[in-house]
Design a protein around this motif. Structure first.
Motif, PDB file in Angstrom:
ATOM      1  N   ASN A  14       7.005  29.313  66.564  1.00 60.07           N
ATOM      2  CA  ASN A  14       5.618  28.814  66.450  1.00 60.07           C
ATOM      3  C   ASN A  14       4.705  29.791  65.701  1.00 60.07           C
ATOM      4  O   ASN A  14       3.579  29.448  65.367  1.00 60.07           O
ATOM      5  N   MET A  15       5.220  30.993  65.428  1.00 57.28           N
ATOM      6  CA  MET A  15       4.441  31.999  64.694  1.00 57.28           C
ATOM      7  C   MET A  15       4.780  32.021  63.201  1.00 57.28           C
ATOM      8  O   MET A  15       4.290  32.894  62.467  1.00 57.28           O
ATOM      9  N   LEU A  16       5.617  31.119  62.757  1.00 57.43           N
ATOM     10  CA  LEU A  16       6.012  31.096  61.340  1.00 57.43           C
ATOM     11  C   LEU A  16       4.796  31.088  60.433  1.00 57.43           C
ATOM     12  O   LEU A  16       3.797  30.420  60.730  1.00 57.43           O
ATOM     13  N   ILE A  22       2.783  33.380  59.836  1.00 58.27           N
ATOM     14  CA  ILE A  22       1.695  34.274  60.260  1.00 58.27           C
ATOM     15  C   ILE A  22       2.036  35.723  59.925  1.00 58.27           C
ATOM     16  O   ILE A  22       1.220  36.442  59.382  1.00 58.27           O
ATOM     17  N   ARG A  23       3.273  36.144  60.241  1.00 55.97           N
ATOM     18  CA  ARG A  23       3.725  37.489  59.849  1.00 55.97           C
ATOM     19  C   ARG A  23       5.173  37.414  59.393  1.00 55.97           C
ATOM     20  O   ARG A  23       5.794  36.358  59.465  1.00 55.97           O
ATOM     21  N   GLU A  24       5.698  38.527  58.915  1.00 54.31           N
ATOM     22  CA  GLU A  24       7.085  38.600  58.401  1.00 54.31           C
ATOM     23  C   GLU A  24       7.348  37.485  57.381  1.00 54.31           C
ATOM     24  O   GLU A  24       8.401  36.849  57.387  1.00 54.31           O
ATOM     25  N   LYS A  25       6.356  37.293  56.496  1.00 55.01           N
ATOM     26  CA  LYS A  25       6.454  36.214  55.498  1.00 55.01           C
ATOM     27  C   LYS A  25       7.587  36.463  54.511  1.00 55.01           C
ATOM     28  O   LYS A  25       8.122  35.530  53.922  1.00 55.01           O
ATOM     29  N   ILE A  59      10.469  37.482  55.289  1.00 56.21           N
ATOM     30  CA  ILE A  59      11.736  37.017  55.893  1.00 56.21           C
ATOM     31  C   ILE A  59      11.708  35.504  56.127  1.00 56.21           C
ATOM     32  O   ILE A  59      12.668  34.805  55.792  1.00 56.21           O
ATOM     33  N   TYR A  60      10.604  35.009  56.685  1.00 53.91           N
ATOM     34  CA  TYR A  60      10.587  33.613  57.136  1.00 53.91           C
ATOM     35  C   TYR A  60       9.739  32.694  56.261  1.00 53.91           C
ATOM     36  O   TYR A  60       9.664  31.490  56.528  1.00 53.91           O
ATOM     37  N   GLY A  61       9.102  33.245  55.211  1.00 52.94           N
ATOM     38  CA  GLY A  61       8.301  32.414  54.313  1.00 52.94           C
ATOM     39  C   GLY A  61       6.858  32.282  54.765  1.00 52.94           C
ATOM     40  O   GLY A  61       6.450  32.833  55.791  1.00 52.94           O
ATOM     41  N   ILE A 114      19.400  22.831  66.399  1.00 59.74           N
ATOM     42  CA  ILE A 114      18.865  23.904  67.248  1.00 59.74           C
ATOM     43  C   ILE A 114      18.785  25.233  66.518  1.00 59.74           C
ATOM     44  O   ILE A 114      19.755  25.680  65.927  1.00 59.74           O
ATOM     45  N   ASN A 115      17.577  25.801  66.563  1.00 64.53           N
ATOM     46  CA  ASN A 115      17.381  27.186  66.141  1.00 64.53           C
ATOM     47  C   ASN A 115      16.905  27.940  67.385  1.00 64.53           C
ATOM     48  O   ASN A 115      15.711  27.944  67.687  1.00 64.53           O
ATOM     49  N   PRO A 116      17.838  28.558  68.110  1.00 65.96           N
ATOM     50  CA  PRO A 116      17.435  29.217  69.360  1.00 65.96           C
ATOM     51  C   PRO A 116      16.690  30.532  69.124  1.00 65.96           C
ATOM     52  O   PRO A 116      16.356  31.225  70.077  1.00 65.96           O
ATOM     53  N   ALA A 117      16.486  30.877  67.844  1.00 64.46           N
ATOM     54  CA  ALA A 117      15.786  32.123  67.473  1.00 64.46           C
ATOM     55  C   ALA A 117      16.453  33.318  68.160  1.00 64.46           C
ATOM     56  O   ALA A 117      17.678  33.401  68.164  1.00 64.46           O
ATOM     57  N   ALA A 118      15.675  34.213  68.770  1.00 65.74           N
ATOM     58  CA  ALA A 118      16.281  35.429  69.344  1.00 65.74           C
ATOM     59  C   ALA A 118      17.296  35.112  70.446  1.00 65.74           C
ATOM     60  O   ALA A 118      18.246  35.881  70.661  1.00 65.74           O
ATOM     61  N   TYR A 119      17.123  33.979  71.125  1.00 64.90           N
ATOM     62  CA  TYR A 119      18.079  33.613  72.193  1.00 64.90           C
ATOM     63  C   TYR A 119      19.468  33.275  71.641  1.00 64.90           C
ATOM     64  O   TYR A 119      20.434  33.242  72.406  1.00 64.90           O
ATOM     65  N   THR A 120      19.551  33.057  70.337  1.00 64.53           N
ATOM     66  CA  THR A 120      20.857  32.884  69.689  1.00 64.53           C
ATOM     67  C   THR A 120      21.797  34.007  70.085  1.00 64.53           C
ATOM     68  O   THR A 120      22.976  33.784  70.366  1.00 64.53           O
ATOM     69  N   HIS A 121      21.204  35.217  70.058  1.00 60.63           N
ATOM     70  CA  HIS A 121      22.002  36.436  70.165  1.00 60.63           C
ATOM     71  C   HIS A 121      22.179  36.932  71.601  1.00 60.63           C
ATOM     72  O   HIS A 121      22.810  37.964  71.815  1.00 60.63           O
ATOM     73  N   THR A 122      21.594  36.217  72.549  1.00 58.48           N
ATOM     74  CA  THR A 122      21.618  36.712  73.938  1.00 58.48           C
ATOM     75  C   THR A 122      21.979  35.658  74.984  1.00 58.48           C
ATOM     76  O   THR A 122      22.396  36.029  76.079  1.00 58.48           O
ATOM     77  N   VAL A 157      20.849  26.154  63.268  1.00 56.38           N
ATOM     78  CA  VAL A 157      20.125  26.485  62.027  1.00 56.38           C
ATOM     79  C   VAL A 157      19.388  27.809  62.185  1.00 56.38           C
ATOM     80  O   VAL A 157      18.805  28.082  63.245  1.00 56.38           O
ATOM     81  N   HIS A 158      19.436  28.624  61.120  1.00 56.21           N
ATOM     82  CA  HIS A 158      18.574  29.805  61.033  1.00 56.21           C
ATOM     83  C   HIS A 158      17.878  29.800  59.692  1.00 56.21           C
ATOM     84  O   HIS A 158      18.526  29.553  58.661  1.00 56.21           O
ATOM     85  N   ILE A 159      16.605  30.072  59.719  1.00 55.18           N
ATOM     86  CA  ILE A 159      15.805  30.082  58.484  1.00 55.18           C
ATOM     87  C   ILE A 159      16.285  31.234  57.590  1.00 55.18           C
ATOM     88  O   ILE A 159      16.477  31.065  56.391  1.00 55.18           O
ATOM     89  N   SER A 160      16.468  32.395  58.197  1.00 57.62           N
ATOM     90  CA  SER A 160      16.894  33.576  57.432  1.00 57.62           C
ATOM     91  C   SER A 160      18.423  33.656  57.399  1.00 57.62           C
ATOM     92  O   SER A 160      19.112  33.000  58.196  1.00 57.62           O
ATOM     93  N   ASP A 161      18.912  34.502  56.499  1.00 54.17           N
ATOM     94  CA  ASP A 161      20.355  34.729  56.416  1.00 54.17           C
ATOM     95  C   ASP A 161      20.719  35.804  57.432  1.00 54.17           C
ATOM     96  O   ASP A 161      20.749  36.993  57.104  1.00 54.17           O
ATOM     97  N   PHE A 188      22.615  43.390  65.644  1.00 47.51           N
ATOM     98  CA  PHE A 188      22.396  42.601  66.865  1.00 47.51           C
ATOM     99  C   PHE A 188      22.201  41.118  66.577  1.00 47.51           C
ATOM    100  O   PHE A 188      22.242  40.293  67.491  1.00 47.51           O
ATOM    101  N   ARG A 189      21.990  40.761  65.293  1.00 39.82           N
ATOM    102  CA  ARG A 189      21.860  39.335  64.949  1.00 39.82           C
ATOM    103  C   ARG A 189      23.196  38.728  64.536  1.00 39.82           C
ATOM    104  O   ARG A 189      23.270  37.564  64.143  1.00 39.82           O
ATOM    105  N   GLN A 190      24.273  39.507  64.588  1.00 40.91           N
ATOM    106  CA  GLN A 190      25.569  39.007  64.108  1.00 40.91           C
ATOM    107  C   GLN A 190      26.288  38.166  65.153  1.00 40.91           C
ATOM    108  O   GLN A 190      27.220  37.442  64.826  1.00 40.91           O
TER     109      GLN A 190
HETATM  110  O1  CA2 Z   1      16.335  33.091  60.937  1.00 39.36           O
HETATM  111  C1  CA2 Z   1      16.055  32.460  61.963  1.00 39.36           C
HETATM  112  O2  CA2 Z   1      15.753  31.275  61.978  1.00 39.36           O
HETATM  113  C2  CA2 Z   1      16.051  33.207  63.309  1.00 39.36           C
HETATM  114  O3  CA2 Z   1      16.599  32.333  64.291  1.00 39.36           O
HETATM  115  C3  CA2 Z   1      14.588  33.519  63.589  1.00 39.36           C
HETATM  116  C4  CA2 Z   1      14.359  34.377  64.839  1.00 39.36           C
HETATM  117  C5  CA2 Z   1      15.284  35.585  64.855  1.00 39.36           C
HETATM  118  O4  CA2 Z   1      15.171  36.254  66.094  1.00 39.36           O
HETATM  119  C6  CA2 Z   1      16.748  35.207  64.616  1.00 39.36           C
HETATM  120  O5  CA2 Z   1      17.537  36.382  64.598  1.00 39.36           O
HETATM  121  C7  CA2 Z   1      16.911  34.466  63.307  1.00 39.36           C
HETATM  122  C8  CA2 Z   1      12.882  34.821  64.885  1.00 39.36           C
HETATM  123  C9  CA2 Z   1      11.889  33.671  64.928  1.00 39.36           C
HETATM  124  C10 CA2 Z   1      10.611  33.883  64.198  1.00 39.36           C
HETATM  125  O6  CA2 Z   1      10.067  35.171  64.399  1.00 39.36           O
HETATM  126  C11 CA2 Z   1       8.884  35.492  63.802  1.00 39.36           C
HETATM  127  C12 CA2 Z   1       8.537  36.823  63.869  1.00 39.36           C
HETATM  128  C13 CA2 Z   1       7.356  37.263  63.306  1.00 39.36           C
HETATM  129  C14 CA2 Z   1       6.515  36.357  62.680  1.00 39.36           C
HETATM  130  C15 CA2 Z   1       6.854  35.028  62.600  1.00 39.36           C
HETATM  131  C16 CA2 Z   1       8.042  34.592  63.177  1.00 39.36           C
END
Ligand code: CA2
Length: 148
Positions: free
Chosen positions: A13-15, A17-20, A22-24, A73-81, A99-103, A110-112
């Motif tokens: 939900n923070m897409l 906003i930061r880390e553009k 990596i996540y666009g 499903i993109n479980p985000a950080a929960y993917t890895h845990t 699905v993951h947005i980033s590679d 820890f993301r492997q």
């Molecule tokens: O690449 C992906 O889609 C991820 O699932 C995104 C997760 C990350 O923990 C996975 O390793 C890969 C992170 C979600 C978004 O995190 C943000 C962090 C800062 C600003 C905006 C989004």
């Protein structure tokens, strides 16, 4: 109409906003609009769920049982845990694509690891928002024709 549920985990939900880098630059709302447009083109009915809480994600997966034909499903950080999310996916055994947005393969060690991968027919990573469209295409083919 085939029903697809798109589940996103913590911080998605923070897409935008930061880390553009990596996540666009596009936001979570942009992602929902994009998925809805692509689902319409594919003739799929799509619904969405996002949570920052592991248990809420497990609840949403359980609620899909008997109601939803396919899960993106993109479980985000929960993917890895999360073994809990993996177990929920196995329990409902609804066809799913991870699905993951980033590679993730070119990021930190820890993301492997992906627990949820075991319960998914395919993993798509590094294609940005297009990965969600590709996941819906894969699910449509798989559910209608049994083809991966
Ligand atoms: O690449 C992906 O889609 C991820 O699932 C995104 C997760 C990350 O923990 C996975 O390793 C890969 C992170 C979600 C978004 O995190 C943000 C962090 C800062 C600003 C905006 C989004």
């Amino acid at each position: 109409m085939m029903k697809i549920l798109v589940i996103n985990g913590p911080n998605i939900n923070m897409l935008g906003i930061r880390e553009k880098n990596i996540y666009g630059t596009e936001t979570y709302e942009d992602l929902l609009n994009y998925c809805k447009e692509e689902a319409d083109k594919l003739g799929l009915e799509v619904s969405f769920f996002q949570s920052n809480h592991e248990g809420a994600l497990v609840d949403a997966i359980q609620e899909a049982y008997g109601k939803i034909d396919g899960i993106v499903i993109n479980p985000a950080a929960y993917t890895h845990t999360s073994v809990a999310i993996l177990d929920a996916m196995k329990a409902v055994s609804v066809p799913a694509v991870e699905v993951h947005i980033s590679d993730v393969s070119s990021r930190e060690d820890f993301r492997q690891i992906s627990y949820v991968r075991q319960a998914c027919i395919k993993t798509i990573a590094g294609h940005g928002f297009a990965g969600y469209k590709e996941a819906m295409e894969v699910l449509k083919e798989y559910i209608t024709k049994g083809i991966l």
